[in-house]
Design a protein around this motif. Sequence first.
Motif, PDB file in Angstrom:
ATOM      1  N   SER A 145       0.851  -1.188   0.000  1.00  0.00           N
ATOM      2  CA  SER A 145       0.000   0.000   0.000  1.00  0.00           C
ATOM      3  C   SER A 145       0.886   1.237   0.000  1.00  0.00           C
ATOM      4  N   THR A 146       0.323   2.354  -0.462  1.00  0.00           N
ATOM      5  CA  THR A 146       1.106   3.580  -0.588  1.00  0.00           C
ATOM      6  C   THR A 146       0.339   4.763  -0.022  1.00  0.00           C
ATOM      7  N   GLY A 147       1.077   5.744   0.491  1.00  0.00           N
ATOM      8  CA  GLY A 147       0.432   6.908   1.066  1.00  0.00           C
ATOM      9  C   GLY A 147       1.257   8.169   0.943  1.00  0.00           C
ATOM     10  N   LEU A 148       0.563   9.308   0.866  1.00  0.00           N
ATOM     11  CA  LEU A 148       1.169  10.628   0.857  1.00  0.00           C
ATOM     12  C   LEU A 148       0.426  11.495   1.865  1.00  0.00           C
ATOM     13  N   VAL A 149       1.165  12.129   2.771  1.00  0.00           N
ATOM     14  CA  VAL A 149       0.589  13.015   3.791  1.00  0.00           C
ATOM     15  C   VAL A 149       1.384  14.312   3.771  1.00  0.00           C
ATOM     16  N   LEU A 263      -1.196   5.627   8.938  1.00  0.00           N
ATOM     17  CA  LEU A 263      -0.589   4.389   9.440  1.00  0.00           C
ATOM     18  C   LEU A 263      -1.658   3.370   9.821  1.00  0.00           C
ATOM     19  N   GLN A 264      -2.735   3.844  10.387  1.00  0.00           N
ATOM     20  CA  GLN A 264      -3.835   2.949  10.767  1.00  0.00           C
ATOM     21  C   GLN A 264      -4.381   2.221   9.541  1.00  0.00           C
ATOM     22  N   ILE A 265      -4.505   2.941   8.432  1.00  0.00           N
ATOM     23  CA  ILE A 265      -5.075   2.354   7.218  1.00  0.00           C
ATOM     24  C   ILE A 265      -4.048   1.501   6.476  1.00  0.00           C
ATOM     25  N   LEU A 266      -2.865   2.051   6.277  1.00  0.00           N
ATOM     26  CA  LEU A 266      -1.857   1.360   5.464  1.00  0.00           C
ATOM     27  C   LEU A 266      -1.358   0.073   6.108  1.00  0.00           C
ATOM     28  N   SER A 267      -1.327   0.032   7.432  1.00  0.00           N
ATOM     29  CA  SER A 267      -0.782  -1.140   8.126  1.00  0.00           C
ATOM     30  C   SER A 267      -1.693  -2.361   8.035  1.00  0.00           C
TER      31      SER A 267
END
Length: 548
Positions: A145-149, A263-267
Amino acid sequence: MERFFMQRKNLIVSAILILCVILSTLAFAQQNSDESHKNVKNVILMIPDGMTTAHTTLARWYQGGEPLAMDEIACGLVKTYSANNPITDSAPAATAYATGYKTQNRYLSIYPEIASMPGVGQVEENDFYKPIVTILEAAKKVGKSTGLVFTCQFPHATPAAFAAHTDNRNDYEGIAEQIVYNQVDVVLGGGWKYIDKNQRKDKEDLAGYLKNNGFVVTSSWNELKNQSPKKVWGLFAQDYMHYDFDRSGTGEPSLAEMTQKALQILSKNRNGFFLMVEGSQIDWASHANDPVGVVSEVLAFDNAVKVALDFAKSRDDTAVIVVPDHNNGGMTLGNYSASIDSVLLNDFLKHIKKATKTGAGVEEIIGNNKTDENIKKVVSKYYGIDNLTQDEINAIKNASAGKLNYVLGPIISKRSYIGWTTNDHTGEEVVLYAYHPNGYVPHGVIDNTEVCDYMAEILGIDLGSFNENAYISDADIQDKGYDVTINKDNPNNIQLEIIHNGKKYVIPQNKNIVIQGQNQFNTKYVNVYISSVKRFFVSSDIVDLIKK
């Protein structure tokens, strides 16, 4: 006797062979152990845009000398220059972290044409402007999964470098479309207007595209904070978000809150994740020479670092890298008015500690009421300054819209013995901070491209293999015997058109699709038009789609 020696010789040879096998097995086990020691499932890259040691020193003194969360993991220095300049802008700086390659100022994750700095290799002419696969894109391809904040608008240079490719970092609408079609799993920050069909020039309904592809799309933190969707775009401001000191009453989340949610979602993904978190407006406060904005954003960023480190330390599969992209402002604690013996700690802090808003926040409060009396009243209330000169009052009156922090920043800096050399970036090394569950972190002075190399190594991702055949140019397709045209009838949606065996294939820029009649095919990577040289780069699997 001869037979005895032969038997003895055979025993010795057998013993040697057994010993070699044992040593080989041990070496293999050690090698595997070393790899296991290095590898992690998750990487959190945190970029405090424009942050220097002066910034962290001031923030630390502001909170009474207490250490910052990032202090304990400082481990080295990073060289920041771009491919063509000793002073980088944010686009090539973020590109180096995202791809492991240096590029030119203003370019985002494409190969440079000019590579004039010492030690920067010149790419082949055929590869000028070609998109470079980023670590975020590669992580997604291997199932992470990938994320940008961030606190800026999402098409801004740093987040954009991880999920978009262009020769113009200011093409926010095109960049926004690429990031959307890259389907980054978690995007949290500002920039709603860039996915709103009613506000985009091309009227593309990017919010609708995301919803149709399973994303929760919201502009409300209150709506999102108690949810835990699998994929989400939360954009909590039309453009960029407020500085942290100015956030009260806006409904916007803090950087730490957004990091926690990401972090809650991606983990949830058993394959792991890649997350980039940017403290965007440390840079903006530095451009304005605004020490109040600097303190606001460094402390907000450090709170997010604490969230990331707490997460990483609660498990054994996560690394955290904290690294600025460049320096900004030439900030110093001490100026020409200060002497070693005469300026005390309180002289640096007393005015900054009285400030409850940044210069940007004060501008919102003053609004159009720029009378002398209102200016003095507002500055006294929110900055604790009761001795504005008439020249300072006039400067506040005449400040351009959105630029009052460029006036108030120097006013408070002068009273606080804080020096600045420029309103722009500077070219020195930046501090590297890193946490790895097994202590495997870089040390010494490294290049910014090596930060990406390190992240790819510990994630077990071979970025080079992704880049070997990721993109092909319109000229290369034409060389294969296809009829190729770049259609610019709609300047907001330039298309590559390919004729093959009587069929017409339409490839829109900034999307990862190919259209043939009523059929639509998805491609591996987003397709990119480089406007400055009129070159079109497409995902190389398009050739295979056309052959079918």
